[in-house]
Design a protein around this motif. Sequence first.
Motif, PDB file in Angstrom:
ATOM      1  N   ILE A  58       0.842  -1.198   0.000  1.00 39.26           N
ATOM      2  CA  ILE A  58       0.000   0.000   0.000  1.00 39.26           C
ATOM      3  C   ILE A  58       0.875   1.245   0.000  1.00 39.26           C
ATOM      4  N   ALA A  59       0.477   2.207  -0.821  1.00 36.49           N
ATOM      5  CA  ALA A  59       1.068   3.545  -0.805  1.00 36.49           C
ATOM      6  C   ALA A  59      -0.073   4.517  -0.529  1.00 36.49           C
ATOM      7  N   THR A  60       0.184   5.509   0.305  1.00 35.70           N
ATOM      8  CA  THR A  60      -0.824   6.525   0.590  1.00 35.70           C
ATOM      9  C   THR A  60      -0.219   7.889   0.286  1.00 35.70           C
ATOM     10  N   VAL A  61      -0.826   8.591  -0.680  1.00 34.86           N
ATOM     11  CA  VAL A  61      -0.308   9.895  -1.114  1.00 34.86           C
ATOM     12  C   VAL A  61      -1.459  10.870  -1.330  1.00 34.86           C
ATOM     13  N   GLY A  62      -1.137  12.142  -1.194  1.00 34.85           N
ATOM     14  CA  GLY A  62      -2.100  13.196  -1.471  1.00 34.85           C
ATOM     15  C   GLY A  62      -1.433  14.271  -2.314  1.00 34.85           C
ATOM     16  N   GLY A  63      -2.062  14.591  -3.424  1.00 34.60           N
ATOM     17  CA  GLY A  63      -1.507  15.593  -4.333  1.00 34.60           C
ATOM     18  C   GLY A  63      -2.590  16.537  -4.808  1.00 34.60           C
ATOM     19  N   GLY A  64      -3.328  17.119  -3.881  1.00 38.57           N
ATOM     20  CA  GLY A  64      -4.454  17.974  -4.254  1.00 38.57           C
ATOM     21  C   GLY A  64      -5.732  17.174  -4.193  1.00 38.57           C
ATOM     22  N   CYS A  65      -6.638  17.471  -5.078  1.00 41.14           N
ATOM     23  CA  CYS A  65      -7.922  16.786  -5.115  1.00 41.14           C
ATOM     24  C   CYS A  65      -7.716  15.294  -5.376  1.00 41.14           C
ATOM     25  N   PHE A  66      -8.350  14.458  -4.568  1.00 39.99           N
ATOM     26  CA  PHE A  66      -8.135  13.016  -4.732  1.00 39.99           C
ATOM     27  C   PHE A  66      -8.692  12.482  -6.039  1.00 39.99           C
ATOM     28  N   TRP A  67      -9.618  13.186  -6.664  1.00 43.37           N
ATOM     29  CA  TRP A  67     -10.126  12.730  -7.967  1.00 43.37           C
ATOM     30  C   TRP A  67      -8.987  12.656  -8.979  1.00 43.37           C
ATOM     31  N   CYS A  68      -8.085  13.630  -8.933  1.00 44.14           N
ATOM     32  CA  CYS A  68      -6.948  13.675  -9.871  1.00 44.14           C
ATOM     33  C   CYS A  68      -5.984  12.524  -9.620  1.00 44.14           C
ATOM     34  N   ASP A 112       8.820   3.740  -8.060  1.00 46.88           N
ATOM     35  CA  ASP A 112       8.141   4.171  -9.290  1.00 46.88           C
ATOM     36  C   ASP A 112       6.787   4.814  -8.988  1.00 46.88           C
ATOM     37  N   ILE A 113       6.066   4.281  -8.015  1.00 48.16           N
ATOM     38  CA  ILE A 113       4.794   4.886  -7.602  1.00 48.16           C
ATOM     39  C   ILE A 113       5.042   6.334  -7.183  1.00 48.16           C
ATOM     40  N   LEU A 114       6.082   6.558  -6.379  1.00 51.82           N
ATOM     41  CA  LEU A 114       6.369   7.912  -5.895  1.00 51.82           C
ATOM     42  C   LEU A 114       6.859   8.838  -7.000  1.00 51.82           C
ATOM     43  N   VAL A 115       7.643   8.325  -7.928  1.00 54.77           N
ATOM     44  CA  VAL A 115       8.104   9.162  -9.048  1.00 54.77           C
ATOM     45  C   VAL A 115       6.904   9.595  -9.896  1.00 54.77           C
ATOM     46  N   ILE A 116       5.995   8.682 -10.151  1.00 54.22           N
ATOM     47  CA  ILE A 116       4.773   9.033 -10.884  1.00 54.22           C
ATOM     48  C   ILE A 116       3.994  10.091 -10.112  1.00 54.22           C
ATOM     49  N   PHE A 117       3.841   9.889  -8.823  1.00 54.65           N
ATOM     50  CA  PHE A 117       3.137  10.858  -7.976  1.00 54.65           C
ATOM     51  C   PHE A 117       3.793  12.235  -8.051  1.00 54.65           C
ATOM     52  N   HIS A 146       4.320   3.726   5.006  1.00 56.12           N
ATOM     53  CA  HIS A 146       3.932   2.551   5.784  1.00 56.12           C
ATOM     54  C   HIS A 146       5.205   1.773   6.100  1.00 56.12           C
ATOM     55  N   GLY A 147       5.884   2.142   7.152  1.00 56.84           N
ATOM     56  CA  GLY A 147       7.085   1.433   7.581  1.00 56.84           C
ATOM     57  C   GLY A 147       8.375   2.144   7.192  1.00 56.84           C
ATOM     58  N   ASP A 148       9.463   1.691   7.822  1.00 56.28           N
ATOM     59  CA  ASP A 148      10.775   2.309   7.651  1.00 56.28           C
ATOM     60  C   ASP A 148      11.296   2.232   6.227  1.00 56.28           C
ATOM     61  N   LYS A 149      11.059   1.121   5.549  1.00 62.77           N
ATOM     62  CA  LYS A 149      11.561   0.969   4.170  1.00 62.77           C
ATOM     63  C   LYS A 149      10.903   1.997   3.248  1.00 62.77           C
ATOM     64  N   GLN A 150       9.587   2.179   3.369  1.00 63.95           N
ATOM     65  CA  GLN A 150       8.914   3.191   2.551  1.00 63.95           C
ATOM     66  C   GLN A 150       9.424   4.592   2.894  1.00 63.95           C
ATOM     67  N   LYS A 151       9.695   4.864   4.158  1.00 59.08           N
ATOM     68  CA  LYS A 151      10.220   6.176   4.550  1.00 59.08           C
ATOM     69  C   LYS A 151      11.576   6.404   3.887  1.00 59.08           C
ATOM     70  N   GLU A 152      12.416   5.398   3.925  1.00 58.25           N
ATOM     71  CA  GLU A 152      13.751   5.484   3.321  1.00 58.25           C
ATOM     72  C   GLU A 152      13.651   5.754   1.808  1.00 58.25           C
ATOM     73  N   ILE A 153      12.775   5.031   1.139  1.00 61.37           N
ATOM     74  CA  ILE A 153      12.583   5.218  -0.305  1.00 61.37           C
ATOM     75  C   ILE A 153      12.011   6.602  -0.597  1.00 61.37           C
ATOM     76  N   ALA A 154      11.037   7.037   0.189  1.00 54.87           N
ATOM     77  CA  ALA A 154      10.426   8.353  -0.009  1.00 54.87           C
ATOM     78  C   ALA A 154      11.455   9.469   0.180  1.00 54.87           C
ATOM     79  N   ASP A 155      12.288   9.354   1.201  1.00 52.71           N
ATOM     80  CA  ASP A 155      13.358  10.340   1.412  1.00 52.71           C
ATOM     81  C   ASP A 155      14.262  10.426   0.189  1.00 52.71           C
ATOM     82  N   LEU A 156      14.623   9.275  -0.331  1.00 50.76           N
ATOM     83  CA  LEU A 156      15.498   9.205  -1.508  1.00 50.76           C
ATOM     84  C   LEU A 156      14.829   9.841  -2.731  1.00 50.76           C
ATOM     85  N   VAL A 157      13.572   9.500  -2.982  1.00 52.73           N
ATOM     86  CA  VAL A 157      12.851  10.051  -4.132  1.00 52.73           C
ATOM     87  C   VAL A 157      12.733  11.570  -4.013  1.00 52.73           C
ATOM     88  N   LEU A 158      12.397  12.060  -2.833  1.00 51.39           N
ATOM     89  CA  LEU A 158      12.273  13.510  -2.641  1.00 51.39           C
ATOM     90  C   LEU A 158      13.606  14.211  -2.940  1.00 51.39           C
TER      91      LEU A 158
END
Length: 179
Positions: free
Chosen positions: A8-18, A74-79, A106-118
């Motif tokens: 699971i990935a949980t992201v918000g980028g404005g209106c959730f419809w988009c 890849d999910i985060l890069v698309i986001f 969701h967990g330390d691994k996702q945090k690590e990946i998100a930090d890297l992508v940012l």
Amino acid sequence: MTTKNLQIATVGGGCFWCTEAVFQEVKGVEEVISGYSGGTVPGRPTYREICSGLTGHAEVVQVTFDANVISYEDILVIFMTTHDPTTLNQQGADRGTQYRSVIYYHGDKQKEIADLVLKEMMPYYEQPIVTELSAAPVFYEAEKEHQDFYESNPEYGYCSFVIDPKLAKLRALHSDKLK
């Protein structure tokens, strides 16, 4: 037959419809649910309450994806490339804290990946990235009329003027990741 590796990935980028419409086109995405996270008001929030900006919740999507098909990175890069992560509490004409750019990990691994992508994305933007990065709080599914909104309402003005350009950008930048 290979076993699915659902995450699971949980992201918000404005209106959730988009954001929902974008991820529904991505290969390996099994389900996208629009909802709310990150608020401080107790109880299940409603769309009307969220729109007031007083609950502290963000409009988000919860993306269930098969990590054997598409990576969390890849999910985060698309986001990050299909919304503007440099505008605080705003996406286009949508303004307020409920429209903030956020990655709930969701967990330390996702945090690590998100930090890297940012960090990797920073040079691609003229302004600083303001995307919030926080541990995933409680996720509340949005009301039924907000699920599959673009798919059900492609002629709706907001869809034509706001979502269609985001989908065009998705198709131009990530054609190899589409269903």
